[in-house]
Scaffold this motif. Structure first.
Motif, PDB file in Angstrom:
ATOM      1  N   THR A 222      49.424  53.429  38.837  1.00 20.78           N
ATOM      2  CA  THR A 222      48.139  53.465  39.541  1.00 20.78           C
ATOM      3  C   THR A 222      48.091  52.609  40.802  1.00 20.78           C
ATOM      4  OG1 THR A 222      47.251  51.621  38.209  1.00 20.78           O
ATOM      5  CG2 THR A 222      46.964  53.865  37.353  1.00 20.78           C
ATOM      6  N   GLY A 223      49.116  51.788  41.041  1.00 23.39           N
ATOM      7  CA  GLY A 223      49.066  50.906  42.203  1.00 23.39           C
ATOM      8  C   GLY A 223      48.951  51.649  43.519  1.00 23.39           C
ATOM      9  N   GLY A 224      49.676  52.753  43.673  1.00 22.68           N
ATOM     10  CA  GLY A 224      49.608  53.525  44.909  1.00 22.68           C
ATOM     11  C   GLY A 224      48.245  54.158  45.119  1.00 22.68           C
ATOM     12  N   GLY A 225      47.657  54.677  44.054  1.00 27.64           N
ATOM     13  CA  GLY A 225      46.331  55.278  44.164  1.00 27.64           C
ATOM     14  C   GLY A 225      45.256  54.251  44.510  1.00 27.64           C
ATOM     15  N   ILE A 226      45.374  53.062  43.942  1.00 24.87           N
ATOM     16  CA  ILE A 226      44.417  52.003  44.273  1.00 24.87           C
ATOM     17  C   ILE A 226      44.507  51.643  45.752  1.00 24.87           C
ATOM     18  CG2 ILE A 226      43.863  49.570  43.878  1.00 24.87           C
ATOM     19  CD1 ILE A 226      44.693  49.958  40.977  1.00 24.87           C
ATOM     20  N   ALA A 227      45.750  51.485  46.248  1.00 24.70           N
ATOM     21  CA  ALA A 227      45.932  51.177  47.679  1.00 24.70           C
ATOM     22  C   ALA A 227      45.385  52.295  48.552  1.00 24.70           C
ATOM     23  CB  ALA A 227      47.414  50.947  47.961  1.00 24.70           C
ATOM     24  N   ARG A 228      45.591  53.547  48.171  1.00 28.32           N
ATOM     25  CA  ARG A 228      45.066  54.694  48.937  1.00 28.32           C
ATOM     26  C   ARG A 228      43.550  54.639  49.041  1.00 28.32           C
ATOM     27  NH1 ARG A 228      45.328  59.440  45.220  1.00 28.32           N
ATOM     28  NH2 ARG A 228      43.558  58.237  44.418  1.00 28.32           N
ATOM     29  N   ASP A 229      42.887  54.421  47.897  1.00 29.81           N
ATOM     30  CA  ASP A 229      41.418  54.409  47.904  1.00 29.81           C
ATOM     31  C   ASP A 229      40.868  53.225  48.689  1.00 29.81           C
ATOM     32  OD1 ASP A 229      41.434  56.691  46.359  1.00 29.81           O
ATOM     33  OD2 ASP A 229      41.227  55.622  44.467  1.00 29.81           O
ATOM     34  N   LEU A 230      41.529  52.075  48.614  1.00 34.56           N
ATOM     35  CA  LEU A 230      41.062  50.921  49.377  1.00 34.56           C
ATOM     36  C   LEU A 230      41.212  51.142  50.872  1.00 34.56           C
ATOM     37  CD1 LEU A 230      42.450  47.967  47.201  1.00 34.56           C
ATOM     38  CD2 LEU A 230      40.079  48.787  47.351  1.00 34.56           C
ATOM     39  N   ILE A 231      42.338  51.737  51.289  1.00 35.59           N
ATOM     40  CA  ILE A 231      42.555  51.985  52.714  1.00 35.59           C
ATOM     41  C   ILE A 231      41.548  53.003  53.231  1.00 35.59           C
ATOM     42  CG2 ILE A 231      44.180  52.933  54.397  1.00 35.59           C
ATOM     43  CD1 ILE A 231      46.443  51.752  52.703  1.00 35.59           C
ATOM     44  N   CYS A 232      41.279  54.023  52.435  1.00 33.60           N
ATOM     45  CA  CYS A 232      40.358  55.077  52.852  1.00 33.60           C
ATOM     46  C   CYS A 232      38.901  54.741  52.559  1.00 33.60           C
ATOM     47  CB  CYS A 232      40.724  56.393  52.157  1.00 33.60           C
ATOM     48  SG  CYS A 232      42.350  57.035  52.613  1.00 33.60           S
ATOM     49  N   ARG A 233      38.631  53.567  52.036  1.00 38.48           N
ATOM     50  CA  ARG A 233      37.270  53.105  51.740  1.00 38.48           C
ATOM     51  C   ARG A 233      36.559  54.034  50.769  1.00 38.48           C
ATOM     52  NH1 ARG A 233      34.957  51.002  57.651  1.00 38.48           N
ATOM     53  NH2 ARG A 233      36.638  49.470  58.036  1.00 38.48           N
ATOM     54  N   ARG A 234      37.251  54.366  49.714  1.00 39.60           N
ATOM     55  CA  ARG A 234      36.694  55.202  48.661  1.00 39.60           C
ATOM     56  C   ARG A 234      36.571  54.376  47.389  1.00 39.60           C
ATOM     57  NH1 ARG A 234      38.349  60.749  48.095  1.00 39.60           N
ATOM     58  NH2 ARG A 234      39.384  60.071  46.190  1.00 39.60           N
ATOM     59  N   PRO A 235      35.684  54.762  46.477  1.00 38.82           N
ATOM     60  CA  PRO A 235      35.667  54.107  45.169  1.00 38.82           C
ATOM     61  C   PRO A 235      37.014  54.303  44.473  1.00 38.82           C
ATOM     62  CG  PRO A 235      33.686  55.423  45.486  1.00 38.82           C
ATOM     63  CD  PRO A 235      34.606  55.762  46.619  1.00 38.82           C
ATOM     64  N   VAL A 236      37.541  53.252  43.893  1.00 39.94           N
ATOM     65  CA  VAL A 236      38.842  53.326  43.228  1.00 39.94           C
ATOM     66  C   VAL A 236      38.742  54.275  42.050  1.00 39.94           C
ATOM     67  CG1 VAL A 236      40.648  52.026  42.064  1.00 39.94           C
ATOM     68  CG2 VAL A 236      39.423  51.005  43.993  1.00 39.94           C
ATOM     69  N   ARG A 237      39.574  55.287  42.053  1.00 41.92           N
ATOM     70  CA  ARG A 237      39.442  56.382  41.093  1.00 41.92           C
ATOM     71  C   ARG A 237      39.519  55.923  39.652  1.00 41.92           C
ATOM     72  NH1 ARG A 237      41.888  59.812  37.804  1.00 41.92           N
ATOM     73  NH2 ARG A 237      41.590  62.067  38.017  1.00 41.92           N
ATOM     74  N   ILE A 238      40.470  55.059  39.334  1.00 42.49           N
ATOM     75  CA  ILE A 238      40.703  54.704  37.933  1.00 42.49           C
ATOM     76  C   ILE A 238      39.636  53.772  37.378  1.00 42.49           C
ATOM     77  CG2 ILE A 238      43.175  54.968  38.260  1.00 42.49           C
ATOM     78  CD1 ILE A 238      43.350  51.872  38.123  1.00 42.49           C
ATOM     79  N   MET A 239      38.704  53.300  38.241  1.00 39.93           N
ATOM     80  CA  MET A 239      37.694  52.346  37.794  1.00 39.93           C
ATOM     81  C   MET A 239      36.293  52.922  37.817  1.00 39.93           C
ATOM     82  SD  MET A 239      39.082  48.873  39.624  1.00 39.93           S
ATOM     83  CE  MET A 239      40.765  48.301  39.340  1.00 39.93           C
ATOM     84  N   HIS A 240      36.166  54.222  38.061  1.00 41.56           N
ATOM     85  CA  HIS A 240      34.853  54.851  38.123  1.00 41.56           C
ATOM     86  C   HIS A 240      34.818  56.069  37.215  1.00 41.56           C
ATOM     87  CE1 HIS A 240      34.819  52.392  41.792  1.00 41.56           C
ATOM     88  NE2 HIS A 240      33.504  52.409  41.680  1.00 41.56           N
ATOM     89  N   THR A 241      33.601  56.546  36.960  1.00 41.54           N
ATOM     90  CA  THR A 241      33.404  57.590  35.955  1.00 41.54           C
ATOM     91  C   THR A 241      33.319  58.991  36.541  1.00 41.54           C
ATOM     92  OG1 THR A 241      31.000  57.307  36.118  1.00 41.54           O
ATOM     93  CG2 THR A 241      32.168  55.976  34.494  1.00 41.54           C
ATOM     94  N   TRP A 242      33.509  59.132  37.852  1.00 41.08           N
ATOM     95  CA  TRP A 242      33.345  60.465  38.406  1.00 41.08           C
ATOM     96  C   TRP A 242      34.517  61.385  38.060  1.00 41.08           C
ATOM     97  CZ3 TRP A 242      37.283  61.748  41.650  1.00 41.08           C
ATOM     98  CH2 TRP A 242      37.966  60.716  42.285  1.00 41.08           C
ATOM     99  N   ALA A 243      35.605  60.834  37.531  1.00 39.41           N
ATOM    100  CA  ALA A 243      36.749  61.651  37.114  1.00 39.41           C
ATOM    101  C   ALA A 243      37.122  61.282  35.684  1.00 39.41           C
ATOM    102  CB  ALA A 243      37.931  61.435  38.049  1.00 39.41           C
ATOM    103  N   GLU A 244      37.905  62.142  35.065  1.00 35.96           N
ATOM    104  CA  GLU A 244      38.316  61.906  33.684  1.00 35.96           C
ATOM    105  C   GLU A 244      39.248  60.700  33.588  1.00 35.96           C
ATOM    106  OE1 GLU A 244      41.455  64.452  35.519  1.00 35.96           O
ATOM    107  OE2 GLU A 244      39.245  64.443  35.490  1.00 35.96           O
ATOM    108  N   THR A 245      39.454  60.248  32.364  1.00 36.04           N
ATOM    109  CA  THR A 245      40.293  59.075  32.125  1.00 36.04           C
ATOM    110  C   THR A 245      41.702  59.301  32.665  1.00 36.04           C
ATOM    111  OG1 THR A 245      39.033  58.489  30.159  1.00 36.04           O
ATOM    112  CG2 THR A 245      41.229  57.566  30.350  1.00 36.04           C
TER     113      THR A 245
END
Length: 306
Positions: A222-245
């Motif tokens: 998940t490290g790459g996805g976290i960096a992607r969301d932070l750079i793009c100023r998006r809610p971090v996917r793995i820490m929010h409920t808008w997507a499945e586990t």
């Protein structure tokens, strides 16, 4: 005189029949010259006491122990590793799945950056960071330097070329094919299973405790996805409920690998169990919308990212 010399030779070569045999000093000296490599002699009051050389025995034992330990550590390193390039085996296939996951992550990272308005350089950089960020963060946190892609440079080229090609395709073609999302989901899922196994193998190979092994598994996936969301100023996917586990499936995949390893099962069984567990849980989460619980009354009004 000849008879006297024969008697002396016979007396010196006579075997010991008791714990202490009386010998003349000259006879003891000749006996010492014959067996000095393995036996050290002392003569006290004319009594011969054989003493085996313990120092040489200790050094030989220490050398054997060191060699055995080094051989065992080398065997463990090979046993928990995989070949440099894909091969026709389960372990070699794991490397191929790792490549597939890297390409899938680079595509998704580049497309996310393009949707957020980044230019060619930004999309290429974000796609590369998404593909390599997890393993890089893991290596830095656990002190494995240089990081993996400095030795295995094919990952850098693979990620950069994939991300740039994806940007070029997105500029001229709107990827709205009906099969595209399905292909991306499956490559991401299978690649995630490979990442989970590779991250777990890294922790086992470096003799980390079980919690740190699973933390390394989570960071790898998940490290790459976290960096992607932070750079793009998006809610971090793995820490929010808008997507499945997402993150929990990787941890449970690592648990499956460790459990089969504890049972003494072969490496290919451990690899298959880790990948199968991760993929199965991802399918379950997507099918039944499995999410972690949240505090509904305090849920922040973040919009669902597109």
């Amino acid at each position: 005189m000849l008879c006297a010399m024969l008697r002396r030779v016979i007396r010196c070569s006579r075997p010991n029949v008791s714990s202490a045999v009386r010998m003349s000093p000259s006879c003891a000296q000749s006996h010492s010259a014959i067996g000095e490599a393995s036996v050290s002699l002392s003569i006290q009051n004319g009594v011969f006491h054989p003493r085996h050389d313990r120092s040489s025995r200790r050094s030989s034992t220490a050398t054997t122990t060191t060699t055995s330990k080094a051989s065992t550590e080398s065997t463990i390193a090979i046993y928990e590793g995989m070949p440099r390039y894909p091969q026709w085996s389960v372990v070699g296939t794991l490397r191929g799945l790792d490549y597939m996951g890297t390409v899938s992550f680079a595509i998704s990272g580049c497309m996310t950056a393009a949707a957020c308005g980044l230019d060619a350089l930004g999309c290429t950089a974000v796609g590369t960071i998404t593909a390599l960020g997890g393993g890089t963060a893991r290596d830095i946190l656990w002190g494995k330097l240089p990081v993996f892609w400095l030795d295995e440079t094919e990952y850098v080229y693979m990620s950069m070329v994939t991300a740039f090609t994806t940007f070029c395709v997105c500029c001229y073609v709107n990827p709205t094919w009906p099969w595209f999302d399905s292909v991306m989901w499956w490559t991401d899922t299978v690649g995630l299973g490979a990442f989970a196994v590779i991250g777990t193998m890294f922790g086992v190979r470096n003799k980390l405790s079980i919690p740190l092994v699973l933390l390394g598994t989570l960071i790898t996936c998940t490290g790459g996805g976290i960096a992607r969301d932070l750079i793009c100023r998006r809610p971090v996917r793995i820490m929010h409920t808008w997507a499945e586990t997402y993150a929990i499936t990787t941890i449970l995949g690592g648990v499956a690998y460790l459990a089969t390893r504890q049972l003494g099962l072969p490496l290919h069984v451990r690899i298959l169990s880790g990948i199968a567990t991760t993929v199965s849980l991802r399918i379950y989460a997507a099918t039944f919308d499995w999410k972690l619980p949240v505090a509904a009354a305090m849920n922040p009004p973040f919009p669902r990212p597109s």
